[in-house]
Design an enzyme around this catalytic site. Structure first.
Site, PDB file in Angstrom:
ATOM      1  N   LEU A  24    -112.474  90.952 -31.812  1.00  0.00           N
ATOM      2  CA  LEU A  24    -112.959  89.644 -32.236  1.00  0.00           C
ATOM      3  C   LEU A  24    -112.337  89.193 -33.543  1.00  0.00           C
ATOM      4  O   LEU A  24    -112.301  87.998 -33.839  1.00  0.00           O
ATOM      5  CB  LEU A  24    -114.488  89.667 -32.370  1.00  0.00           C
ATOM      6  CG  LEU A  24    -115.273  89.885 -31.068  1.00  0.00           C
ATOM      7  CD1 LEU A  24    -116.752  90.039 -31.356  1.00  0.00           C
ATOM      8  CD2 LEU A  24    -115.032  88.739 -30.096  1.00  0.00           C
ATOM      9  N   GLY A  25    -111.907  90.118 -34.368  1.00  0.00           N
ATOM     10  CA  GLY A  25    -111.306  89.746 -35.642  1.00  0.00           C
ATOM     11  C   GLY A  25    -111.179  90.957 -36.541  1.00  0.00           C
ATOM     12  O   GLY A  25    -111.654  92.055 -36.226  1.00  0.00           O
ATOM     13  N   GLY A  27    -111.015  91.933 -40.994  1.00  0.00           N
ATOM     14  CA  GLY A  27    -111.058  91.495 -42.379  1.00  0.00           C
ATOM     15  C   GLY A  27    -110.659  92.612 -43.313  1.00  0.00           C
ATOM     16  O   GLY A  27    -110.135  93.656 -42.882  1.00  0.00           O
ATOM     17  N   VAL A  32    -113.662  93.976 -36.119  1.00  0.00           N
ATOM     18  CA  VAL A  32    -114.826  93.655 -35.289  1.00  0.00           C
ATOM     19  C   VAL A  32    -114.383  93.644 -33.831  1.00  0.00           C
ATOM     20  O   VAL A  32    -113.410  92.971 -33.474  1.00  0.00           O
ATOM     21  CB  VAL A  32    -115.441  92.289 -35.678  1.00  0.00           C
ATOM     22  CG1 VAL A  32    -116.699  92.032 -34.872  1.00  0.00           C
ATOM     23  CG2 VAL A  32    -115.751  92.251 -37.170  1.00  0.00           C
ATOM     24  N   LYS A  45    -118.709  96.357 -35.591  1.00  0.00           N
ATOM     25  CA  LYS A  45    -117.780  96.344 -36.726  1.00  0.00           C
ATOM     26  C   LYS A  45    -117.515  97.777 -37.164  1.00  0.00           C
ATOM     27  O   LYS A  45    -118.431  98.521 -37.501  1.00  0.00           O
ATOM     28  CB  LYS A  45    -118.346  95.529 -37.888  1.00  0.00           C
ATOM     29  CG  LYS A  45    -117.395  95.473 -39.077  1.00  0.00           C
ATOM     30  CD  LYS A  45    -117.827  94.452 -40.105  1.00  0.00           C
ATOM     31  CE  LYS A  45    -116.781  94.321 -41.197  1.00  0.00           C
ATOM     32  NZ  LYS A  45    -117.110  93.263 -42.159  1.00  0.00           N
ATOM     33  N   ASP A 136    -121.007  90.223 -49.873  1.00  0.00           N
ATOM     34  CA  ASP A 136    -119.779  89.628 -49.330  1.00  0.00           C
ATOM     35  C   ASP A 136    -120.111  88.342 -48.573  1.00  0.00           C
ATOM     36  O   ASP A 136    -119.617  88.107 -47.472  1.00  0.00           O
ATOM     37  CB  ASP A 136    -119.068  90.623 -48.414  1.00  0.00           C
ATOM     38  CG  ASP A 136    -117.610  90.218 -48.152  1.00  0.00           C
ATOM     39  OD1 ASP A 136    -117.068  89.420 -48.945  1.00  0.00           O
ATOM     40  OD2 ASP A 136    -117.030  90.694 -47.164  1.00  0.00           O
TER      41      ASP A 136
END
Length: 412
Positions: A24-25, A27, A32, A45, A136
């Site tokens: 999904l992504g 960082g 994730v 995550k 965060d």
């Protein structure tokens, strides 16, 4: 259907009981994945670095995160470890992040911006109420679901601290970090309030209040320069400016921020106000008190009657009522006795006279002369001692105990 990128080489196929089907992504703190278990879809995550000796602290914080209110956050479901690296499982929210939405459609304004502010401030208050500091808070961690904004990635403070110590990565995103995070001071919920203010600036202007260029200039401006509030106006501009104060002691708490957004003051509000029904629901309506009428007639003296009930001395309308203290009545000569009624008590207007039952003759009232004669007769009698089970106690004679009439009725 959720949209996810294919897994990359080196990505795990499974984390605990959750099968991973896509990415999904990613960082600065972790990647994730889209996971599933029992037909349900979750967001999983996986952090980049291990937590070292902070495993127990990480699991305790995850347990706290499970109790955060779910109406404006992505619910935390589970957590675990994969080769020493912690992962956390949360509710999947099908929607873009605030950062992506602003990049595609432009800044928000008017009612849309106000709804975003209230929703995210509510989520922040719920997170702080559970005893968690987000650390965060940023536009990438605000997802715009079909049912409203959701805040994600909370409950990772202990894991992020340990992972930053091991990997050397910083905790937080530079453009949205509070000054105390930069100077390594004590980090509390006030840091999240600062990040919330910076996020609202981004939502209104499509840029962070201290810029988004190189890390060093951004951190310098956070510590020394005033924020660029841009198109923020009105009450929201004032609140965001207060949240971006350099001194954490001057910022409002998340609870105070929420009440200010709602147009109320948080002073004097008990801590349990958010988990209790509003006062107007708990307060019973005041009883209907009929108009009190005076029953005093023209031939009665002043002060004879008082109200049936009088309010407590609080000055507040609708308070409880109490009965008044008894009122002393005037002497009997003011109220002539009515045949068949008790002397000294007059019937109320419209009420029939109260007729008391006739008493037997032996209960008639004594006159003063009869009382003196009986006292003299009783004083001359001797008291007898009754032996036996009574233990030798002295008791008056039967005639002395039973007879109350004056002599010669009892003399023999």
């Amino acid at each position: 259907m959720p949209t996810a990128q294919p897994l990359r080489t080196g990505d795990p196929q499974r984390l605990g009981e959750y099968a991973l089907s896509g990415r999904l992504g990613e960082g600065g703190q972790g990647a994730v994945f889209l996971g599933s278990r029992g037909g349900e879809t979750y967001a999983v995550k996986l952090l980049h670095g291990p937590v070292g000796d902070e495993r127990a602290a990480f699991l305790r914080e995850v347990e706290l995160a499970k109790h955060v209110a779910r109406f404006c956050t992505a619910q935390v479901i589970d957590a675990g470890f994969d080769e020493g690296r912690p992962y956390i499982v949360s509710e999947y929210v099908d929607g873009p992040s605030l950062a992506r939405e602003v990049a595609l459609t432009g800044p928000r304004q008017g009612g849309a911006l106000e709804r975003l502010a209230v929703s995210t401030a509510t989520a922040l208050a719920a997170i702080h109420r559970a005893g968690i500091v987000h650390r965060d808070f940023k536009p990438q961690n605000v997802l715009l679901g079909s049912d409203g904004p959701r805040v994600i990635d909370f409950g990772l403070a202990k894991a992020l601290d340990a992972a930053a110590t091991v990997s050397g990565r910083g905790v937080g995103t530079p453009a949205y970090m509070a000054p105390e995070q930069i100077t390594a001071s004590a980090v509390t919920g006030a840091a999240d309030v600062f990040s919330w203010g910076a996020t609202m600036c981004f939502a209104a202007n499509a840029t962070a209040p201290f810029g988004q260029d190189s890390v060093a200039p951004v951190l310098h401006r956070i510590l020394t320069a005033p924020p660029e509030l841009g198109r923020l106006d009105g009450r929201l501009r004032t609140l965001v400016a207060a949240c971006l104060d350099k001194d954490a002691r001057n910022r409002p708490s998340s609870r105070e921020l929420l009440f200010e957004l709602l147009g109320e003051s948080a002073e004097g509000v008990p801590p349990e106000v958010l988990r209790s029904p509003p006062p107007h629901i708990l307060r019973a309506p005041p009883p209907l008190i009929p108009e009190q009428r005076s029953h005093r007639s023209g031939d009665e003296p002043p002060g004879m009657w008082s109200p049936m009930a009088e309010p407590e001395a609080t000055g507040a309308a609708g308070d409880a009522y109490r009965l008044p203290p008894p009122v002393s009545r005037p002497p009997d000569e003011h109220l002539p006795a009515t045949p068949g009624t008790t002397p000294g008590r007059a019937p109320l207007p419209g009420q029939a006279p109260v007729r008391w039952p006739r008493r037997k003759a032996r209960f008639r009232a004594e006159t003063g002369r009869e009382r003196r004669m009986r006292a003299g007769a009783m004083g001359g009698r001797e008291r007898r001692t009754r032996a036996g089970a009574g233990g030798g106690r002295e008791r008056p004679s039967r005639s002395a105990r039973r007879c109350w009439r004056p002599p010669p009725c009892c003399s023999s």
